[in-house]
Design an enzyme around this catalytic site. Structure first.
Site, PDB file in Angstrom:
ATOM      1  N   GLU A 292       9.226  58.885 -27.421  1.00 58.08           N
ATOM      2  CA  GLU A 292       9.867  58.399 -28.650  1.00 58.08           C
ATOM      3  C   GLU A 292       8.520  56.989 -29.385  1.00 58.08           C
ATOM      4  OE1 GLU A 292      12.651  56.913 -25.887  1.00 58.08           O
ATOM      5  OE2 GLU A 292      14.010  58.471 -27.458  1.00 58.08           O
ATOM      6  N   PRO A 293       7.198  56.933 -29.988  1.00 62.08           N
ATOM      7  CA  PRO A 293       6.651  56.623 -29.868  1.00 62.08           C
ATOM      8  C   PRO A 293       7.131  55.314 -31.395  1.00 62.08           C
ATOM      9  CG  PRO A 293       6.129  57.951 -31.003  1.00 62.08           C
ATOM     10  CD  PRO A 293       7.485  58.718 -30.414  1.00 62.08           C
ATOM     11  N   GLY A 294       6.975  53.881 -31.421  1.00 60.70           N
ATOM     12  CA  GLY A 294       7.231  52.787 -32.324  1.00 60.70           C
ATOM     13  C   GLY A 294       5.944  51.954 -32.724  1.00 60.70           C
ATOM     14  N   ARG A 295       5.365  51.353 -31.654  1.00 61.10           N
ATOM     15  CA  ARG A 295       3.957  50.166 -31.870  1.00 61.10           C
ATOM     16  C   ARG A 295       2.886  51.510 -31.999  1.00 61.10           C
ATOM     17  NH1 ARG A 295       3.943  45.522 -29.265  1.00 61.10           N
ATOM     18  NH2 ARG A 295       4.809  46.259 -26.968  1.00 61.10           N
ATOM     19  N   TYR A 331       5.491  37.126 -24.618  1.00 65.85           N
ATOM     20  CA  TYR A 331       4.584  37.971 -24.532  1.00 65.85           C
ATOM     21  C   TYR A 331       3.320  37.306 -23.685  1.00 65.85           C
ATOM     22  CZ  TYR A 331       7.994  40.847 -26.800  1.00 65.85           C
ATOM     23  OH  TYR A 331       9.609  40.871 -27.376  1.00 65.85           O
ATOM     24  N   CYS A 358       8.749  23.781 -35.001  1.00 63.65           N
ATOM     25  CA  CYS A 358       8.539  22.880 -33.973  1.00 63.65           C
ATOM     26  C   CYS A 358       8.675  22.849 -32.863  1.00 63.65           C
ATOM     27  CB  CYS A 358       9.622  21.824 -34.314  1.00 63.65           C
ATOM     28  SG  CYS A 358       9.778  21.529 -36.575  1.00 63.65           S
ATOM     29  N   GLU A 359       7.295  23.366 -32.745  1.00 66.42           N
ATOM     30  CA  GLU A 359       7.151  24.068 -30.974  1.00 66.42           C
ATOM     31  C   GLU A 359       5.533  24.068 -30.171  1.00 66.42           C
ATOM     32  OE1 GLU A 359      10.190  26.218 -28.838  1.00 66.42           O
ATOM     33  OE2 GLU A 359      11.250  26.514 -29.964  1.00 66.42           O
ATOM     34  N   TYR A 388       7.325  45.021 -33.784  1.00 63.41           N
ATOM     35  CA  TYR A 388       8.248  43.979 -33.411  1.00 63.41           C
ATOM     36  C   TYR A 388       7.778  42.737 -34.120  1.00 63.41           C
ATOM     37  CZ  TYR A 388       9.144  47.751 -30.231  1.00 63.41           C
ATOM     38  OH  TYR A 388       9.074  48.960 -30.355  1.00 63.41           O
TER      39      TYR A 388
HETATM   40  C1  LIG Z   1      13.866  53.809 -25.226  1.00 66.08           C
HETATM   41  C2  LIG Z   1      12.976  53.369 -25.954  1.00 66.08           C
HETATM   42  N1  LIG Z   1      12.519  54.386 -26.542  1.00 66.08           N
HETATM   43  C3  LIG Z   1      11.053  53.508 -27.190  1.00 66.08           C
HETATM   44  C4  LIG Z   1      10.518  52.329 -27.162  1.00 66.08           C
HETATM   45  C5  LIG Z   1       9.866  52.012 -27.777  1.00 66.08           C
HETATM   46  O1  LIG Z   1       8.667  51.418 -27.658  1.00 66.08           O
HETATM   47  P1  LIG Z   1       6.993  51.484 -28.216  1.00 66.08           P
HETATM   48  O2  LIG Z   1       7.141  50.653 -29.506  1.00 66.08           O
HETATM   49  O3  LIG Z   1       6.312  50.457 -27.046  1.00 66.08           O
HETATM   50  O4  LIG Z   1       6.146  53.028 -28.301  1.00 66.08           O
HETATM   51  C6  LIG Z   1      10.811  51.733 -26.535  1.00 66.08           C
HETATM   52  C7  LIG Z   1      10.316  50.912 -26.906  1.00 66.08           C
HETATM   53  O5  LIG Z   1       9.903  49.614 -25.835  1.00 66.08           O
HETATM   54  C8  LIG Z   1      12.950  51.870 -25.721  1.00 66.08           C
HETATM   55  O6  LIG Z   1      13.433  50.628 -24.800  1.00 66.08           O
HETATM   56  N1  LIG Z   2       9.056  43.432 -29.082  1.00 67.65           N
HETATM   57  C1  LIG Z   2       8.558  43.991 -27.850  1.00 67.65           C
HETATM   58  C2  LIG Z   2       8.619  45.483 -27.504  1.00 67.65           C
HETATM   59  C3  LIG Z   2       9.733  45.555 -27.018  1.00 67.65           C
HETATM   60  C4  LIG Z   2       9.742  47.454 -27.404  1.00 67.65           C
HETATM   61  C5  LIG Z   2      11.076  47.645 -26.718  1.00 67.65           C
HETATM   62  N2  LIG Z   2      11.754  48.352 -26.052  1.00 67.65           N
HETATM   63  C6  LIG Z   2       6.657  43.797 -28.252  1.00 67.65           C
HETATM   64  O1  LIG Z   2       7.389  43.278 -29.510  1.00 67.65           O
HETATM   65  O2  LIG Z   2       6.041  44.042 -27.220  1.00 67.65           O
END
Ligand SMILES: Cc1ncc(COP(=O)(O)O)c(C=O)c1O
Ligand SMILES: N[C@@H](CCCC[NH3+])C(=O)O
EC number: 4.1.1.20
Length: 430
Positions: A292-295, A331, A358-359, A388
């Site tokens: 499940e890649p996002g970032r 973070y 304002c921080e 994100y």
């Molecule tokens: C269950 C799950 N899958 C996938 C992701 C995607 O993570 P990332 O965007 O770091 O690949 C997250 C966030 O950390 C998550 O909570």
């Molecule tokens: N929101 C976080 C990642 C969270 C991942 C979701 N489980 C970030 O910006 O680094």
């Protein structure tokens, strides 16, 4: 003195270094950067600042990297990282499924044309509205985070609803504490010793079918070895033959020049070998791997453009900040801004780029080497803002959220429009 350090004093444009920028980004005329065929200076003039820019070409190519490295696995885009209809549909086009965790993300996926059969629903506190939205769209798999959610799930889901159980694999991903999710003492998942009881509880609900296990060790994870350990532990925990083994996401992206991109091919090789060895040792058929890649797909597709609004010794304040990028305050993340649109012979001086909120923690980059003659009206580009950022944005100080403009092969397309004051006031009922 290196060439890169010498060039500014000659009035030359600094070279592009590192892997933070979208693939194919190159220098354009007049100190511009050309991203997926489009100059950023012109984009800022056309759409205003602050502005999020997303390279469709980069996002698609990064998605293809996962598909190529793991041809037999199911790759799901982590929808939370960029909940934007266009992004979900690019991912679906590239053959990715979608991981969602709210009615809102189901809705964006539905609007993008992603079928429920290609979605997985996550969440440690799924509300009835989340479950109803998932059921209405036919979301095929739901990841169970605790036995306590089973009665609600069983009451709302249709016969044959597939479920996975999220397990704590007890793997420390060595990332920021706020995004560490594979160890005890954080809120997600079921401890290994509780797994048999949760599986038995699922079996007592005739409309739920257990099809797999899930884990997610954290986010911005740089070490492939952590995933290898996770896969070995997960196979060890399989209660018997199951169809799916979902390893979650978390693969790191570079935010600064010098940081590497995640080794997707190395990950695929090591994890698949580990899976095969452990399944052979336990005489189990190999489950289908899910990731499940996002970032790692969208972070480096994104750039945020800001105008400098004011300067004082050591500081440059821009027209956005923690409302479009709360990651530094959440973070301790730090970014690497670059001056666009003009050359200068001024020496580089450590400059802390701050936002307008304002921080005092509203910082985008600390001590970034920027020209000493930075002044109001200058344009800054901050790379690695595709994941994100829109997702975590807020209206703090009643600031309107920026637009998202995608670029591809020289065409720019607004995907999310800039928020207006009337958008802000629309929910205030007086
Ligand atoms: C269950 C799950 N899958 C996938 C992701 C995607 O993570 P990332 O965007 O770091 O690949 C997250 C966030 O950390 C998550 O909570
Ligand atoms: N929101 C976080 C990642 C969270 C991942 C979701 N489980 C970030 O910006 O680094």
């Amino acid at each position: 003195m290196t060439l890169a350090e010498l060039l500014p004093s000659l009035g030359a444009v600094e070279p592009l270094t590192g892997q933070c920028w979208p693939r194919g980004t190159h220098l354009g005329p007049d100190a511009d950067l050309v991203v997926d065929g489009t100059g950023l200076v012109g984009l800022a003039a056309r759409f205003g600042t602050p502005c999020h820019v997303l390279s469709e070409g980069h996002a698609r190519a990064a998605a293809r990297d996962f598909r190529r490295a793991l041809p037999r696995a199911e790759v799901l885009f982590a929808g939370k990282s960029a909940p934007i209809r266009a992004v979900y549909s690019w991912m679906a086009d590239e053959g990715l499924s979608l991981d969602v965790c709210s009615a809102g993300e189901v809705e964006v996926g539905r609007a993008a044309g992603v079928p429920g059969a290609r979605m997985v629903l996550h969440g440690n506190a799924k509300t009835d509205d989340d479950l109803k939205a998932a059921v209405a769209h036919g979301v095929r798999r739901v990841v169970v985070d605790s036995a306590s959610e089973l009665p609600a799930l069983a009451a709302l889901c249709p016969a044959g609803q597939e479920v996975l159980i999220r397990v704590i694999p007890e793997v420390d991903a060595h990332t920021h504490a706020a995004i560490t999710t594979g160890v005890r003492g954080q809120k997600f998942g079921v401890p290994a010793e509780d797994l048999p009881a949760v599986a038995a509880a699922i079996a007592r609900h005739p409309n739920l079918t257990l099809v797999g296990l899930h884990c997610h060790i954290g986010s911005q994870v740089t070490r492939v070895a952590a995933y290898e350990t996770a896969v070995r532990r997960m196979v060890h925990l399989l209660p018997g033959p199951l169809r799916d083994l979902d390893l979650g996401g978390g693969f790191a992206a570079p935010y600064h020049p010098g940081e590497p991109t995640f080794d997707v091919q190395g990950f695929a090789t090591r994890v698949q070998i580990a899976l095969q060895q452990e399944c052979a040792a336990r005489r189990l058929p190999q489950p289908t791997l899910l990731v499940e890649p996002g970032r790692s797909i969208v972070a480096n597709a994104g750039i945020t453009l800001y105008r400098v609004v004011s300067v004082k010794p050591g500081f440059a304040a821009v027209d956005g900040g923690m409302s479009d990028n709360p990651r530094p305050s959440l973070y301790g993340a730090r970014y690497a801004p670059r001056l666009l649109g003009r050359t200068t012979r001024a020496h580089r001086t450590p400059t802390t780029v701050v936002g307008r909120h304002c921080e005092s923690g509203d910082i985008i980059a600390e001590n970034a080497p920027l020209p000493a003659d930075l002044h109001p009206g200058d344009l800054l580009a901050v790379p690695a803002t595709g994941a994100y950022h829109t997702a975590l944005a807020s209206n703090y100080n009643m600031v309107c959220r920026p637009p998202v403009i995608s670029v591809h092969n020289g065409h720019a397309t607004p995907r999310i429009r800039r928020e207006s004051l009337s958008d802000l006031m629309a929910r205030d009922l007086g």
